[in-house]
Design a protein around this motif. Structure first.
Motif, mmCIF file in Angstrom:
data_model
loop_
_atom_site.group_PDB
_atom_site.id
_atom_site.type_symbol
_atom_site.label_atom_id
_atom_site.label_comp_id
_atom_site.label_asym_id
_atom_site.label_seq_id
_atom_site.Cartn_x
_atom_site.Cartn_y
_atom_site.Cartn_z
ATOM 1 N N GLY A 466 0.743 -1.022 -0.004
ATOM 2 C CA GLY A 466 0.085 0.082 0.185
ATOM 3 C C GLY A 466 0.830 1.463 0.007
ATOM 4 O O GLY A 466 0.268 2.491 0.282
ATOM 5 N N LYS A 467 2.016 1.033 -0.325
ATOM 6 C CA LYS A 467 2.936 2.538 -0.395
ATOM 7 C C LYS A 467 3.793 2.369 -1.661
ATOM 8 O O LYS A 467 3.606 1.717 -2.635
ATOM 9 C CB LYS A 467 3.908 2.165 0.887
ATOM 10 N N SER A 468 4.277 3.662 -1.950
ATOM 11 C CA SER A 468 5.077 3.768 -2.996
ATOM 12 C C SER A 468 6.111 3.006 -2.791
ATOM 13 O O SER A 468 6.664 2.724 -1.602
ATOM 14 C CB SER A 468 5.397 5.213 -3.373
ATOM 15 N N PRO A 469 7.076 2.643 -3.995
ATOM 16 C CA PRO A 469 8.426 1.937 -3.891
ATOM 17 C C PRO A 469 9.233 2.786 -2.868
ATOM 18 O O PRO A 469 9.762 2.104 -1.934
ATOM 19 C CB PRO A 469 8.855 1.803 -5.203
ATOM 20 N N VAL A 470 9.407 4.084 -2.901
ATOM 21 C CA VAL A 470 10.380 4.812 -1.940
ATOM 22 C C VAL A 470 9.891 4.755 -0.754
ATOM 23 O O VAL A 470 10.611 4.423 0.181
ATOM 24 C CB VAL A 470 10.433 6.332 -2.573
ATOM 25 N N GLU A 471 8.542 4.700 -0.346
ATOM 26 C CA GLU A 471 8.002 4.957 0.769
ATOM 27 C C GLU A 471 8.314 3.450 1.717
ATOM 28 O O GLU A 471 8.639 3.006 2.653
ATOM 29 C CB GLU A 471 6.648 5.353 1.093
ATOM 30 N N GLY B 326 5.358 9.160 -9.865
ATOM 31 C CA GLY B 326 3.978 9.860 -9.259
ATOM 32 C C GLY B 326 2.658 8.616 -9.598
ATOM 33 O O GLY B 326 1.939 8.362 -8.687
ATOM 34 N N LEU B 327 2.838 7.817 -10.444
ATOM 35 C CA LEU B 327 1.892 6.906 -10.845
ATOM 36 C C LEU B 327 2.102 5.691 -10.023
ATOM 37 O O LEU B 327 1.016 5.084 -9.979
ATOM 38 C CB LEU B 327 2.035 6.359 -12.427
ATOM 39 N N HIS B 328 3.201 5.430 -9.376
ATOM 40 C CA HIS B 328 3.260 4.324 -8.309
ATOM 41 C C HIS B 328 3.139 4.936 -7.012
ATOM 42 O O HIS B 328 3.404 3.975 -6.183
ATOM 43 C CB HIS B 328 4.945 3.906 -8.460
ATOM 44 N N ASP B 329 2.599 6.117 -6.684
ATOM 45 C CA ASP B 329 2.436 6.728 -5.523
ATOM 46 C C ASP B 329 0.862 6.589 -5.201
ATOM 47 O O ASP B 329 -0.070 7.049 -5.971
ATOM 48 C CB ASP B 329 2.745 8.095 -5.393
ATOM 49 N N PRO B 330 0.474 5.360 -4.209
ATOM 50 C CA PRO B 330 -0.797 5.153 -4.078
ATOM 51 C C PRO B 330 -1.751 6.582 -3.842
ATOM 52 O O PRO B 330 -2.953 6.561 -4.062
ATOM 53 C CB PRO B 330 -0.924 4.261 -2.731
#
Lengths: 699, 699
Positions: A466-471, B326-330
């Motif tokens: 449920g997170k972005s890859p970086v997070e 950005g598109l990978h950011d939920p």
């Protein structure tokens, strides 16, 4: 650098896992990576008037050191010479932001100053035994997953019983793609210390630009020492330092561990290499290189931390690009077509052979089509987090937890009893973990999975939590307990059953959870590959090897397998376009090139400029020879007929990259550091008098 | 650099060809790239207490210059201010190995010194006319290839007749994804001369590392002058230079040509962007960047020759990486889901709308699936030889030879009558051709086709002509006659029928032959795309635009289309992690950063160090604002409410890359050069007193 740092060799071995190869017909003059159990004595006698004795060969065998790539004992007190780029991951591991041994080099002036390298190990091939009959019996009449399980079990059992019997590390090697099996018994050493390394700028002078090029000016050497019971190991077999050095046109020998060649792939397999496997590998490397460059450019500390992996990636990218260029060259492909046509004719002419080979070509072609459909998917999953120590530890722990309680023969092969000591040593080692670097590797790996498989795929979403890859990467690293070697040691100390329980009770360790999500897929890939393409290749290439033995005779060398081989050739200039390239370069050339270019990678460190006036600038620095080498040969000694060391293989020129698929000595050459350059630098630049005395025997 | 050099904007426009977009609901404070024909007067009045008059807007419109990206008249004598990175391909074109204007900068101290730029042209949007009814009538009741042909024909006919009637360059722009069409009449200028450019090291201080970052310290500006009949053009509409400069929290306006946003893609389309289109583009960019880096690192001249393309590629790679992030950011995706849910609910609630929209979402999803199956294949074929002037010339000539004799409405759209002058001007221009660079581009392009489609594919083998990619590229370039501008001019002088005949008689020109082999495939891709996904998108997004107008009102802005827009916002600091990022940087910060880093990209040129003691180090250098921009806005003037120029947009920060898909002013900012920094540098570093006087009106 060039032909296989530790990292790169492991990459190649990893990526090429499952590529078996056949018998290679040595039609060219100095071609061949020969087994020491089947040396080309007749060819040597015929072409060079010299055939080594079995004593001479045994001394070479036991003076050769497996360092992950290659190396050799060069003193009776366990001193090992190898390349800087082979030792680079160790040097990198010993470095800190405050004391950067990669950048500044290192010299231990006394034994007490030598630096123990956590987790490092080297080994020496002590004895060899032919076990072909036993292994072939194990798989007789079996195919597919059954054959794969049978050979895995037979190898594991034999290694285990031999290890128990002899107390030595034992490994079975598949040769000639399954035509022959040898059992190797090794002396294994786990106390390895750093003695000397030059500055990276001197060791890999010219950087990525000059990598795989010649003329060349690199002092790509390093010295380590092997200890036993806290003292330098005393070795009977070592290579004395030549007092005179190398001469142009001299016959030379190279001993080392070439990782992988693919000289006897069928044309279908070669086309798959050209159109499927190499492009997929390159796509991943281009991507990773860009991510590492971006990370490195942010701060000097980032550059230091990521440097070793970045060099390995750039090296692999350049090597694969050269290999692919060879496969896009119609001349090379025509020659390969001719080779295959000859083999097919020989098979057709002989009904017994024809029946033995059967529909092997067609079966392989069909298996290759299946492989192509998932090759890139599989490789991306298997290698997404390459370079992350934390992920590596988590994966090893999770898999070990599942495998350890099983009987050795039923485990994934890298966890079989004979391989466990190394697995455990790496887990227990106090290798540094850099959180920012780990986060970058994990984030780019998660992104890679999302890019390739789709950011909306349930499997990807599960990994991302449920997170972005970086997070997600930040969370994984910040909350992980695996950076602590004591914690890893505690887990391992629990033993097979205890480890599994401890892992089950640490459900909140995020990286272990990540690996648990991924592991079923990793196992599915392994099982599918080993029971599918690998099993077909093992069977097909063994049959083709039999056909070659029958048609062309038994004096053939097997494709490279990362095990000890002998190559030979001469030190020899060559013609490139309309230019004659001399066989040797000198220190004079080094300083000229330093003066001519002011970009990164071409700047000599201060100690070199300070010492310039005192150096003998006519000292030979690098030389080229026709010995047949490939990635994994890095660190191989170059030896004269007297068995004295005169050089240190560290690279091949750009033309040699085609050697992966076909040998030629027209323009392709192996590149070595001249031992005279090593002594001159140790004496004048580094003032390493006692090391010089140990090497040369002269005070 | 950052938001779209010429190169990059063209890349984006090229790659994104066929992406139409809908109405964007401007829900955030300063969101929007507004049509000057439909400015957000009420919102401005409400939020900022200022509504520009129509005179004010007309002055801004006619002071804005289309430079490939953006620019503006800043003196009555045709002086245009834009970014260095917008002018960089021109500066590069004017450079030689002996006189490197990119590295060393340029200043014309008199009109006579100003350097004509071969093939350059700029234009000014003079008049706008709504032609929606005529265009919608043309496609009424048609779909697929028929609709595509009908709209192409209607646009071409209208442009041609208007051009004949008015003597101005006329273009029809599709807005709101087909919801509205505007006819634009342009003043076109083809005599463009270079006046001033700083050194690349000052213009793009921080290089790829600082690109898209803030705080920032770049003097990314350049001045060109527009001539007519051999004299500077006298313009009535230009932007006076502000005497006081920008203030924090001030309301500002930005006028420019944002290239492409995708804020109203359906979720299916956005997923395709995330999983198909952006990853494919990035794969090609990673690969090309590596090839260009390798070529550049070989010699300084190579680096100079390849520099402009390399910067464009690196910029595109970083931009696309940010967009993909950005598109990978939920969070962003959840917001997009909410937007779409609101739209779908509005449609469902209104039976007439529901009937009008019909199965649009489903039709688009199906077309996207088809697009995904060939997207990467098509893009690789279309862009394999990107960067080669010779290939570009050959392709244009071969296609022009086939298209020119046809009626304008039936031609490929880039050869329609209204577009021909630019096509011919580029072909006739004396732009330098560098053989080694051309060979590298052609070789890597041929390799790319072989890697992607297979080295044994008949189409690939035909292009390779029995040679390796490197050999074939050498042959193509060495034997080509197309480098000669006089020869190209001679071909064009033959006119529509004559050109075709001349091309047919030059069957041995190898590049023309190569293009002839490739052209049928290029045409097949065009026809399939225009009649397929593009036609579906045009229809679907027009219906969704209608639905949005009906549901949310008509004060909406269309997605960016590379045509003139107004954005507005305030100069505003922001919070990043736990850091407060101030709105302005200064020259003091520039010198501090120069001192702190010694790597490439962070080294100020000598004139700067010499001038340091005389510079007012408190001069504001760069600032950030909330104006809504995207690639193509590079070179846009930042204007205060008095209509004075106070800044020059050159980039967005890393958070602004998500603006491609959704605006937010939390952390995302546009970045501008402060005009006070430009004057200070011109005065103190470059001693460009007459240019300063022309800008400020002060001697």
């Amino acid at each position: 650098m060039g032909i296989a740092s530790n990292t790169v060799r492991r990459v190649m071995m990893g990526v090429l896992m499952g590529v078996f190869a056949g018998v290679v017909p040595a039609s060219h003059a100095d071609e061949g990576m020969w087994l020491l159990s089947n040396p080309p004595l007749e060819r040597l006698k015929r072409d060079h008037g010299f055939a080594p004795s079995s004593d001479w060969l045994l001394r070479m065998q036991r003076a050769s050191v497996d360092t992950g790539a290659s190396g050799s004992f060069v003193s009776p007190r366990g001193l090992v010479m190898t390349n800087h780029h082979v030792a680079s991951s160790w040097i990198h591991q010993l470095s800190t932001a405050e004391r950067d041994l990669t950048r500044d080099g290192f010299l231990a002036r006394t034994l007490a100053d030598e630096l123990p390298i956590p987790g490092a190990e080297v080994s020496v091939l002590w004895e060899t035994q032919d076990v072909t009959d036993a292994m072939k019996k194990a798989t007789a009449g079996k195919s597919g997953p059954d054959a794969a399980a049978a050979i895995r079990a037979a190898i594991s059992e034999l290694e285990k019983s031999e290890q128990a019997r002899t107390g030595m590390q034992c490994r079975v090697t598949t040769l000639y793609g399954g035509g022959k099996y040898e059992l190797y018994r090794f002396r294994r050493y786990t106390d390895v210390r750093l003695v000397f390394a030059p500055e990276l700028a001197a060791a890999s002078f010219g950087g990525d630009v000059d990598n795989f090029e010649f003329p060349r000016f690199s002092l790509d050497c390093a010295f380590i020492r092997v200890y036993e019971n806290g003292a330098p190991v005393q070795v009977e077999h070592f290579l004395p330092w030549s007092a005179t050095g190398a001469q142009e046109n001299e016959l030379i020998f190279v001993f080392g561990h070439p990782g992988s060649t693919e000289r006897l792939l069928t044309m279908d397999d070669l086309a798959s290499e050209r159109d499927v496997r190499l492009p997929a590998r390159l796509r991943s490397l281009w991507r990773l290189e860009e991510k590492l460059e971006a990370f490195s450019s942010r701060t000097a500390e980032n550059a230091r931390v990521a440097g070793d992996l970045l060099h390995g990636v750039a090296n692999g990218r350049k090597a694969f690009t050269g290999e692919l260029g060879g496969l896009h060259d119609p001349e090379l492909m025509r020659a390969k077509w001719d080779d295959e046509a000859k083999l097919r004719q020989a098979i057709e002419r002989d009904p017994a052979l024809a029946s033995h080979v059967g529909d092997s070509f067609e079966r392989l072609a069909a298996a290759l089509q299946e492989e192509a459909a998932t090759f890139e998917d599989d490789a991306i999953i298997q290698r997404a987090f390459r370079g992350s120590r934390l992920f590596q530890a988590a994966r090893t722990l999770v898999q070990l937890g599942a495998e350890w309680p099983k009987p050795s023969a039923e485990r994934l092969s890298e966890y079989r009893e004979s391989a466990l000591p190394e697995v455990i040593a790496i887990l227990e080692a106090h290798a540094p973990v850099y959180p920012e670097f780990e986060k970058m590797i994990l984030a780019q790996g998660l992104s890679h999975l999302a890019e390739h498989f789709g950011g909306g795929r349930p499997e990807v979403l599960e990994l991302l939590g449920g997170k972005s890859p970086v997070e997600r990467a930040r969370e994984l690293v910040d909350a992980s307990t695996l950076a602590d070697a004591a914690y890893r040691k505690k887990l391992l100390a629990a033993g097979p059953e205890g480890l599994r329980e401890l892992l089950e009770s640490s459900a909140d360790e995020p990286l272990l959870s990540l690996v648990r999500s991924l592991d079923p897929k990793l196992r599915e890939i392994r099982a599918r590959t080993e029971g599918g393409i690998d099993a077909v290749k093992r069977d097909v290439y063994a049959r083709l090897a039999d056909a070659r033995f029958a048609a062309f005779g038994t004096t053939q060398y097997p494709d490279a397998t990362g095990t000890l081989r002998l190559s030979y050739g001469t030190i020899k200039a060559y013609q490139q376009d309309d230019q004659q390239i001399p066989a040797f370069t000198t220190y004079r050339g080094l300083f000229e090139r330093d003066a001519a270019r002011d970009d990164e990678g071409f700047t000599l460190p201060k100690p070199w400029n300070d010492a310039k006036s005192k150096l003998n600038l006519d000292t030979p620095l690098n030389f080229v020879c026709t010995a047949d080498i490939i990635g994994g040969n890095s660190g191989s000694p170059v030896v004269n007929t007297k068995g004295e060391v005169i050089g240190l293989i560290f690279d091949g020129n750009i033309h040699s990259l085609s050697w992966a698929h076909r040998y030629s000595d027209e323009k392709a050459r192996a590149i070595a550091v001249d031992t005279r350059a090593i002594v001159e630098a140790l004496r004048v630049v580094y003032k390493a008098d006692s090391l010089v005395a140990e090497l040369t025997g002269v005070k």
